[in-house]
Design a protein around this motif. Structure first.
Motif, PDB file in Angstrom:
ATOM      1  N   UNK A 371       0.859  -1.184   0.000  1.00  0.00           N
ATOM      2  CA  UNK A 371       0.000   0.000   0.000  1.00  0.00           C
ATOM      3  C   UNK A 371       0.888   1.224   0.000  1.00  0.00           C
ATOM      4  N   UNK A 372       0.460   2.270  -0.706  1.00  0.00           N
ATOM      5  CA  UNK A 372       1.289   3.468  -0.796  1.00  0.00           C
ATOM      6  C   UNK A 372       0.408   4.713  -0.795  1.00  0.00           C
ATOM      7  N   UNK A 373       0.211   5.281   0.382  1.00  0.00           N
ATOM      8  CA  UNK A 373      -0.446   6.579   0.506  1.00  0.00           C
ATOM      9  C   UNK A 373      -1.914   6.598   0.156  1.00  0.00           C
ATOM     10  N   UNK A 374      -2.681   5.628   0.654  1.00  0.00           N
ATOM     11  CA  UNK A 374      -4.118   5.578   0.368  1.00  0.00           C
ATOM     12  C   UNK A 374      -4.877   6.454   1.364  1.00  0.00           C
ATOM     13  N   UNK A 375      -5.694   7.356   0.836  1.00  0.00           N
ATOM     14  CA  UNK A 375      -6.530   8.226   1.655  1.00  0.00           C
ATOM     15  C   UNK A 375      -7.974   8.087   1.186  1.00  0.00           C
ATOM     16  N   UNK A 376      -8.871   7.781   2.124  1.00  0.00           N
ATOM     17  CA  UNK A 376     -10.286   7.590   1.770  1.00  0.00           C
ATOM     18  C   UNK A 376     -11.139   7.677   3.027  1.00  0.00           C
ATOM     19  N   UNK A 377     -12.458   7.700   2.825  1.00  0.00           N
ATOM     20  CA  UNK A 377     -13.400   7.753   3.947  1.00  0.00           C
ATOM     21  C   UNK A 377     -14.631   6.928   3.609  1.00  0.00           C
ATOM     22  N   UNK A 378     -15.302   6.438   4.650  1.00  0.00           N
ATOM     23  CA  UNK A 378     -16.547   5.685   4.500  1.00  0.00           C
ATOM     24  C   UNK A 378     -17.559   6.272   5.479  1.00  0.00           C
ATOM     25  N   UNK A 379     -18.752   6.619   4.969  1.00  0.00           N
ATOM     26  CA  UNK A 379     -19.782   7.227   5.800  1.00  0.00           C
ATOM     27  C   UNK A 379     -20.723   6.164   6.376  1.00  0.00           C
ATOM     28  N   UNK A 380     -21.443   6.493   7.455  1.00  0.00           N
ATOM     29  CA  UNK A 380     -22.417   5.547   8.024  1.00  0.00           C
ATOM     30  C   UNK A 380     -23.452   5.123   6.975  1.00  0.00           C
ATOM     31  N   UNK A 381     -23.722   3.816   6.895  1.00  0.00           N
ATOM     32  CA  UNK A 381     -24.713   3.298   5.963  1.00  0.00           C
ATOM     33  C   UNK A 381     -24.254   3.229   4.530  1.00  0.00           C
ATOM     34  N   UNK A 382     -22.976   3.497   4.264  1.00  0.00           N
ATOM     35  CA  UNK A 382     -22.450   3.514   2.898  1.00  0.00           C
ATOM     36  C   UNK A 382     -21.730   2.209   2.586  1.00  0.00           C
ATOM     37  N   UNK A 383     -21.739   1.833   1.310  1.00  0.00           N
ATOM     38  CA  UNK A 383     -20.922   0.721   0.827  1.00  0.00           C
ATOM     39  C   UNK A 383     -19.865   1.275  -0.107  1.00  0.00           C
ATOM     40  N   UNK A 384     -18.603   1.072   0.265  1.00  0.00           N
ATOM     41  CA  UNK A 384     -17.496   1.439  -0.599  1.00  0.00           C
ATOM     42  C   UNK A 384     -16.991   0.176  -1.273  1.00  0.00           C
ATOM     43  N   UNK A 385     -17.156   0.087  -2.588  1.00  0.00           N
ATOM     44  CA  UNK A 385     -16.672  -1.058  -3.340  1.00  0.00           C
ATOM     45  C   UNK A 385     -15.197  -0.905  -3.655  1.00  0.00           C
ATOM     46  N   UNK A 386     -14.428  -1.962  -3.442  1.00  0.00           N
ATOM     47  CA  UNK A 386     -12.984  -1.936  -3.660  1.00  0.00           C
ATOM     48  C   UNK A 386     -12.639  -2.954  -4.736  1.00  0.00           C
ATOM     49  N   UNK A 387     -12.107  -2.486  -5.866  1.00  0.00           N
ATOM     50  CA  UNK A 387     -11.818  -3.372  -6.995  1.00  0.00           C
ATOM     51  C   UNK A 387     -10.369  -3.202  -7.431  1.00  0.00           C
ATOM     52  N   UNK A 388      -9.880  -4.187  -8.161  1.00  0.00           N
ATOM     53  CA  UNK A 388      -8.515  -4.208  -8.660  1.00  0.00           C
ATOM     54  C   UNK A 388      -8.059  -5.644  -8.808  1.00  0.00           C
ATOM     55  N   UNK A 389      -7.001  -5.840  -9.577  1.00  0.00           N
ATOM     56  CA  UNK A 389      -6.483  -7.187  -9.794  1.00  0.00           C
ATOM     57  C   UNK A 389      -5.827  -7.733  -8.528  1.00  0.00           C
ATOM     58  N   UNK A 390      -5.576  -9.051  -8.511  1.00  0.00           N
ATOM     59  CA  UNK A 390      -4.801  -9.639  -7.429  1.00  0.00           C
ATOM     60  C   UNK A 390      -3.429  -8.979  -7.402  1.00  0.00           C
ATOM     61  N   UNK A 391      -2.983  -8.617  -6.195  1.00  0.00           N
ATOM     62  CA  UNK A 391      -1.712  -7.927  -6.058  1.00  0.00           C
ATOM     63  C   UNK A 391      -1.853  -6.426  -6.049  1.00  0.00           C
ATOM     64  N   UNK A 392      -3.097  -5.923  -6.145  1.00  0.00           N
ATOM     65  CA  UNK A 392      -3.293  -4.471  -6.162  1.00  0.00           C
ATOM     66  C   UNK A 392      -3.331  -3.873  -4.766  1.00  0.00           C
ATOM     67  N   UNK A 393      -3.501  -4.706  -3.735  1.00  0.00           N
ATOM     68  CA  UNK A 393      -3.483  -4.204  -2.358  1.00  0.00           C
ATOM     69  C   UNK A 393      -4.822  -4.227  -1.655  1.00  0.00           C
ATOM     70  N   UNK A 394      -5.850  -4.835  -2.259  1.00  0.00           N
ATOM     71  CA  UNK A 394      -7.190  -4.827  -1.665  1.00  0.00           C
ATOM     72  C   UNK A 394      -7.198  -5.498  -0.293  1.00  0.00           C
ATOM     73  N   UNK A 395      -6.656  -6.717  -0.222  1.00  0.00           N
ATOM     74  CA  UNK A 395      -6.686  -7.458   1.037  1.00  0.00           C
ATOM     75  C   UNK A 395      -5.808  -6.794   2.087  1.00  0.00           C
ATOM     76  N   UNK A 396      -4.649  -6.266   1.678  1.00  0.00           N
ATOM     77  CA  UNK A 396      -3.779  -5.562   2.625  1.00  0.00           C
ATOM     78  C   UNK A 396      -4.494  -4.345   3.194  1.00  0.00           C
ATOM     79  N   UNK A 397      -5.218  -3.614   2.350  1.00  0.00           N
ATOM     80  CA  UNK A 397      -5.981  -2.459   2.826  1.00  0.00           C
ATOM     81  C   UNK A 397      -7.006  -2.885   3.872  1.00  0.00           C
ATOM     82  N   UNK A 398      -7.745  -3.970   3.591  1.00  0.00           N
ATOM     83  CA  UNK A 398      -8.762  -4.440   4.531  1.00  0.00           C
ATOM     84  C   UNK A 398      -8.136  -4.888   5.851  1.00  0.00           C
TER      85      UNK A 398
END
Length: 677
Positions: A371-398
């Motif tokens: 992961x390199x400098x990810x900035x984001x926010x999630x609001x109450x009741x919101x769904x933020x979809x996270x997409x990208x290929x394997x190796x893009x950092x999705x699981x590390x972010x979670x």
């Protein structure tokens, strides 16, 4: 004796039974189908319908408690059931091959790729030196650019897509008359899936190999197959040309399967997904009438007493339904509108905020920038979809968000309060508020415990409930996730995949969480079960105002459930914005390529954009824009030297690209020949 004129596969009235607890229980009943020379035939249906059993019967790999009790199986004219063990082995070596769902399980982890591939040739009596040369050639045929290097590697040193290419190379090495593909792309990203499917289609055309393609992804079936058969409870209930089946289905079960799929850009706030009520009959259950009668919305009295024959609807199209003319008008199982508000109030403070989040792992002396400098926010009741290929950092972010991985840099805030980086340093209240639903409930649920005990244990640990209060809340949770009381007394191994995932959801909601990470929660599920789980998640969100971080490689599912979309590539946030804006465009060139790779059942849409090579190593990311080595819209040296900042291209829509938004809009609305040049 085989003949060139014989169909590559011919099943006639095939019956298969499994012996369970001293009784023989029917799994396949009178299945008849034919796959012609060079034809791709799709086989679809829910788990437990008999798709994989059909494939295993054809190759002679039924488990010890399974046997064929009736009918015939012919492969290129050979009667499989009459062959001796040596003759069957020879058939597999020369005329018949199979590719399984998980390539990692099909490859020996302790043997190098070259040796495994050479064995395909040496068992046919080819000298080892020649076998190695042939192995090199067949790896080139499946578009592996560096065969010498790949032959020296072990399976774990290859990506999932590369592993599947190797398995396909092994399957095609004997130039088979019939190739069976059993869910070959289920665990792959959209871009890798598209590459594998294109490869199979090209090789099939080149070698004129017949294909039996088993999948629960109807978009893949539409792309790959000419005809399709629909299995239900061991019966072939509908068969015909793919386009006819998808656009003019004549069996209520087929209608239900198609309605379960998120399509046409449908969103959770526009309508609910239809689902098929009830469950498959138990293994070996033999109803007097139609096998689908207990779940059918148009069933009448004759359906319970008389099984319908497979009736011709139009030339080449048949349906096993007494009322196939009315099947298209089958009433929906659920209302389209849940009647509950799913609006997100962004005037409130964000529930979760991550700022400049980075994680670097050290492996064998190399720094892996996950992961390199990810900035984001999630609001109450919101769904933020996270997409990208394997190796893009999705699981590390979670995992970093949950505290399972400590960030190298940056911070995570919950309700405006900074959370410790390690889970062990977080309070019980922090743990309760952030929960996760894993992709595979089998590995996430204790198989020794009953469902009741699993949920009660979470209630005691997360909600500090005991005695009658815990029991009452457990029953309430079970009801919310649509678990019957009979399910509470059994262990996870006794439940279907969909029911196991419901248990996992109940456990995640035991402590009334504020945010739930959904890590590929429906990728292994049939479309009917997937629809029910997605509806359940939406209902729980509406009732509890819980937020989701939804990770998936199924773009249709992400589009349905997400309010906003975040696109990761090599640990960088490449795009972030409202779901409608991101999907409709203009979008980042990487997002454009991801969306173009998705097969749909409606057809049309984007032509696929082929990215060059695989995602680079996170140990040595490219200079400048990390996507420039694969980008089909690279504008020049600036992409190689300068990393573009993440800027707000339009209100609420952030993008990391040197190309201005309006220029992207013009490029992406131009004829596709320009886009793929």
């Amino acid at each position: 004796m085989s003949t060139d004129a014989a169909p590559p596969l011919e099943l006639v009235d095939l019956d298969v039974v499994y012996r369970v607890r001293g009784r023989e229980r029917e799994v396949l009943r009178g299945v008849t189908l034919t796959v012609g020379p060079g034809e791709a035939y799709g086989l679809v249906g829910e788990s437990g319908c008999g798709k994989s059993t059909t494939a295993l019967a054809v190759v002679g790999y039924l488990p010890r408690n399974g046997r064929v009790t009736g009918g015939s199986i012919r492969v290129a004219g050979d009667d499989v059931l009459s062959l001796s063990k040596d003759e069957l082995r020879q058939l597999r070596a020369e005329r018949l091959s199979m590719v399984y769902q998980n390539p990692g399980d099909a490859l020996n982890p302790s043997i190098r790729i070259g040796r495994q591939l050479a064995e395909v040739f040496t068992v046919r009596g080819i000298p080892r030196a020649e076998a190695l040369t042939l192995s090199h050639n067949v790896l080139q045929k499946v578009q592996i650019a560096d065969p010498e290097s790949v032959m020296q590697r072990y399976p774990h040193q290859l990506s999932g897509g590369m592993q599947q290419r190797v398995v396909i190379a092994m399957a095609l090495a004997n130039d088979p008359a019939l190739l069976i593909l059993d869910e070959p792309t289920t665990g792959l990203d959209a871009t890798v899936e598209a590459e594998v499917l294109d490869l199979v289609a090209a090789l099939q055309a080149e070698l004129h190999t017949a294909v039996l393609f088993i999948s629960h992804n109807l978009g893949v079936i539409r792309k790959m197959c000419r005809r399709v058969g629909v299995l239900y409870a061991g019966r072939l209930v509908e068969e015909g040309p793919v386009e006819t089946i998808l656009h003019d289905p004549r069996h209520p079960y087929t209608v239900g399967l198609i309605r379960c799929i998120p399509r046409g850009g449908v969103r959770k706030d526009h309508g609910r997904l239809d689902s098929i009520p009830g469950f498959l009959p138990s293994i070996g259950e033999q109803p007097d009438g139609c096998v689908f009668v207990d779940r059918c919305a148009i069933a009448q009295s004759i359906c319970s007493t008389e099984e319908p024959a497979l009736q011709r609807v139009t030339p080449g199209h048949a349906s096993r339904c007494h009322f196939h003319e009315q099947a298209r008008d089958t009433p929906r199982a659920i209302s389209e509108d849940s009647g509950r508000s799913l609006a997100v109030d962004r005037s409130l403070e964000p529930l979760v905020r991550v700022d400049d989040l980075a994680k670097t792992f050290v492996q064998h002396g190399h720094q892996i920038h996950a992961l390199d400098g990810v900035t984001a926010a999630i609001w109450p009741g919101e769904t933020l979809g996270l997409v990208g290929e394997s190796g893009s950092g999705k699981t590390t972010f979670a995992r970093t968000l949950l505290g399972l991985v400590e960030p190298t840099r940056g911070e995570v805030e919950l309700d405006g309060r900074r959370l410790p980086g390690q889970l062990s340093q977080r309070s019980q209240e922090d743990v309760r508020r952030l929960q996760i639903i894993f992709q595979n409930p089998d590995s996430a649920l204790n198989r020794r415990h009953t469902v009741r005990r699993i949920i009660l244990r979470s209630l005691r640990k997360l909600a500090d409930l005991k005695g009658s209060a815990a029991e009452q809340r457990m029953l309430s949770l079970a009801s919310e996730v649509r678990l019957a009381e009979r399910h509470l007394t059994v262990r996870p191994t006794q439940l279907s995949g969909g029911l196991k995932q419901r248990v996992a959801i109940a456990r995640a909601f035991a402590g009334n969480p504020r945010l739930v990470v959904c890590d590929e929660p429906t990728s292994a599920l049939d479309v009917s079960v997937q629809a029910a789980i997605l509806n359940l998640l939406v209902d729980l969100q509406a009732d509890e105002k819980v937020a989701y971080l939804f990770i998936s490689h199924d773009i249709g599912v992400v589009r349905y459930i997400s309010d906003r979309i975040a696109v990761l590539y090599l640990g960088r946030l490449m795009e972030l914005g409202p779901a409608d804006v991101v999907f409709e465009g203009p979008h980042h060139p990487y997002t454009e390529a991801l969306l173009s790779a998705v097969p749909t059942i409606d057809g049309g849409g984007r032509d696929r954009i082929k990215l060059a090579g695989e995602i680079p190593s996170a140990a040595e990311p490219p200079s400048g824009c990390v996507f420039h080595t694969r980008c089909h819209r690279k504008v020049g040296e600036i992409c190689e030297l300068e990393e573009p900042p993440l800027v707000e291209a339009e209100e609420g829509h952030l993008m990391r690209c040197h190309i201005p938004l309006e220029e992207l809009r013009q490029l992406q609305t131009a004829p596709r020949e320009v886009a793929t040049a």
